[in-house]
Design an enzyme around this catalytic site. Structure first.
Site, PDB file in Angstrom:
ATOM      1  N   SER A   1       0.791  -1.229   0.000  1.00 51.25           N
ATOM      2  CA  SER A   1       0.000   0.000   0.000  1.00 51.25           C
ATOM      3  C   SER A   1       0.827   1.286   0.000  1.00 51.25           C
ATOM      4  CB  SER A   1      -0.978   0.026   1.172  1.00 51.25           C
ATOM      5  OG  SER A   1      -0.295   0.195   2.387  1.00 51.25           O
TER       6      SER A   1
ATOM      7  N   LYS B   1       0.328   4.203   6.759  1.00 52.75           N
ATOM      8  CA  LYS B   1      -0.299   5.077   5.757  1.00 52.75           C
ATOM      9  C   LYS B   1       0.235   6.493   5.914  1.00 52.75           C
ATOM     10  CE  LYS B   1      -3.215   1.757   4.653  1.00 52.75           C
ATOM     11  NZ  LYS B   1      -2.952   0.927   3.534  1.00 52.75           N
TER      12      LYS B   1
END
Length: 157
Positions: A46, A89
């Site tokens: 990600s 993230k």
């Protein structure tokens, strides 16, 4: 008989001292990893191309404790969809920011942040589960240490 008692007493004393040192070291390690910082191994695609699986980062907890979170910071957080997992993230929005998702606009509520992976096509993030409560944030990554040839400091946003 007397010499064996001395031996047992000496052995007991040394064991007690060693246990004290081990306990002290365990307390220092625990407090350091809980309140100051720790080492994190990145998993999953990600955050590519910024971070790849098995990259090792140093993180710090002080920014999270002091609520000093900025857009662009790379954050380690508990996953809102599975609290047993941690996610890595980037902060895209802080409280009050307007985030455009597709054809709609959302406002990040107070006490939340908007997290997205750098690899937009292969990331489950706030676009899927919405704003993330600040209470789920664990730490801020400040340095990649492995692989050594890609070691670098992440800028403080």
């Amino acid at each position: 008989m007397f010499s064996s008692w001395k031996f047992v007493k000496k052995l007991f004393t040394k064991s007690l001292v060693a246990t004290g040192y081990i306990g002290y070291t365990a307390c220092v390690v625990h407090c350091t990893s809980e309140y100051i910082g720790d080492v994190v191994i990145c998993q999953g695609p990600s955050m590519e191309p910024t971070l790849y699986s098995h990259d090792i980062m140093l993180t710090e907890h002080i920014s999270i404790i002091r609520n000093n979170i900025n857009r662009g910071d790379i954050i380690i957080s508990r996953s809102p969809s599975n609290p047993k997992e941690y996610i890595c993230k980037r902060v895209k929005g802080i409280p009050g920011d307007k985030i455009r998702t597709g054809f709609s606009t959302k406002v990040v509520p107070r006490g939340h942040v908007w997290l997205e992976g750098d690899n937009k096509s292969n990331s489950t993030d706030s676009r899927n589960y919405g704003p993330v409560p600040i209470g789920l944030l664990r730490s801020r990554a400040f340095c990649r240490v492995y692989p050594f040839e890609k070691a670098k400091m992440f800028p403080k946003s």
